[in-house]
Design a protein around this motif. Structure first.
Motif, PDB file in Angstrom:
ATOM      1  N   PHE A  58       0.794  -1.223   0.000  1.00  0.00           N
ATOM      2  CA  PHE A  58       0.000   0.000   0.000  1.00  0.00           C
ATOM      3  C   PHE A  58       0.830   1.278   0.000  1.00  0.00           C
ATOM      4  N   ALA A  59       2.147   1.160   0.129  1.00  0.00           N
ATOM      5  CA  ALA A  59       2.970   2.372   0.244  1.00  0.00           C
ATOM      6  C   ALA A  59       4.376   2.123  -0.281  1.00  0.00           C
ATOM      7  N   HIS A  60       5.067   3.216  -0.521  1.00  0.00           N
ATOM      8  CA  HIS A  60       6.495   3.149  -0.815  1.00  0.00           C
ATOM      9  C   HIS A  60       7.195   4.071   0.172  1.00  0.00           C
ATOM     10  N   PHE A  86       4.899   7.017   1.827  1.00  0.00           N
ATOM     11  CA  PHE A  86       3.886   7.600   0.957  1.00  0.00           C
ATOM     12  C   PHE A  86       2.933   6.510   0.485  1.00  0.00           C
ATOM     13  N   PRO A  87       1.638   6.657   0.695  1.00  0.00           N
ATOM     14  CA  PRO A  87       0.717   5.641   0.184  1.00  0.00           C
ATOM     15  C   PRO A  87       0.659   5.691  -1.345  1.00  0.00           C
ATOM     16  N   ALA A 134       1.878  12.024   3.379  1.00  0.00           N
ATOM     17  CA  ALA A 134       3.066  11.286   3.798  1.00  0.00           C
ATOM     18  C   ALA A 134       3.237  11.321   5.312  1.00  0.00           C
ATOM     19  N   LEU A 135       3.977  10.344   5.799  1.00  0.00           N
ATOM     20  CA  LEU A 135       4.426  10.311   7.191  1.00  0.00           C
ATOM     21  C   LEU A 135       5.947  10.242   7.157  1.00  0.00           C
ATOM     22  N   ASN A 136       6.595  10.960   8.046  1.00  0.00           N
ATOM     23  CA  ASN A 136       8.043  10.872   8.161  1.00  0.00           C
ATOM     24  C   ASN A 136       8.390  10.393   9.564  1.00  0.00           C
ATOM     25  N   PHE A 137       9.198   9.355   9.630  1.00  0.00           N
ATOM     26  CA  PHE A 137       9.649   8.804  10.906  1.00  0.00           C
ATOM     27  C   PHE A 137      11.125   9.102  11.081  1.00  0.00           C
ATOM     28  N   LEU A 172       8.847  -1.323   5.179  1.00  0.00           N
ATOM     29  CA  LEU A 172       7.826  -1.774   4.234  1.00  0.00           C
ATOM     30  C   LEU A 172       7.436  -3.242   4.439  1.00  0.00           C
ATOM     31  N   ALA A 173       8.251  -4.006   5.133  1.00  0.00           N
ATOM     32  CA  ALA A 173       7.932  -5.408   5.441  1.00  0.00           C
ATOM     33  C   ALA A 173       6.966  -5.541   6.622  1.00  0.00           C
ATOM     34  N   LEU A 174       6.633  -4.439   7.256  1.00  0.00           N
ATOM     35  CA  LEU A 174       5.743  -4.449   8.425  1.00  0.00           C
ATOM     36  C   LEU A 174       4.358  -4.955   8.053  1.00  0.00           C
TER      37      LEU A 174
END
Length: 107
Positions: free
Chosen positions: A9-11, A26-27, A67-70, A98-100
Motif C-alpha cells: 500500500f505504500a512506498h 507515501f501511500p 506522507a508520514l516521516n519517521f 515496508l515489510a511491516l
C-alpha cells in the motif's frame, strides 16, 4: 481481521544524518493516507526496528503530501563514520519498514 504488508500500500524513502535515520512513507493511493495515520504508529515502527535499538522514534504527519516521516534516533550504529554495517547510511532500511504487517485498510 486481514493483515497486509505495508509495501502493498505504500512506498518509502530513507535518509540519514549522523546516527539518525529518517524514513518517509507515501501511500500508493492518497485514499489510504488516513489508514496509514491510524495504523503506522511510533510504537509499531519502534517494534519493527527493535534490532536497531533506536532510542526514540518520532512521527511527523505531512497531510499536504499524504506522507508520514519517521525519525529514529540512534538507529545507525553510530553513523557513517562509526558503523561497520554494510548499509551505514540506512538507505535500504526503508525495506525493513515496508515489510511491516498491519491490519488492512477498511476500503
Amino acid at each position: 481481521m486481514n493483515r497486509v504488508t505495508l509495501a502493498d500500500f505504500a512506498h518509502a524513502r530513507a535518509g540519514d544524518k549522523g546516527n539518525i535515520l529518517s524514513i518517509a512513507v507515501f501511500p500508493h493511493d492518497a485514499a489510504h493516507y488516513a489508514w496509514l495515520v491510524q495504523e503506522l504508529t511510533c510504537a509499531r515502527v519502534a517494534e519493527q526496528f527493535a534490532t536497531r535499538r533506536p532510542s526514540k522514534v518520532h512521527r511527523y504527519e505531512l497531510p499536504n503530501l499524504n506522507a508520514l516521516n519517521f525519525v529514529l534516533e540512534d538507529a545507525l550504529e553510530g553513523g557513517v563514520n562509526r558503523s561497520c554495517g554494510l548499509d551505514r547510511h540506512g538507505k535500504s532500511l526503508s525495506y525493513l519498514l515496508l515489510a511491516l504487517n498491519l491490519p488492512g485498510p477498511q476500503d
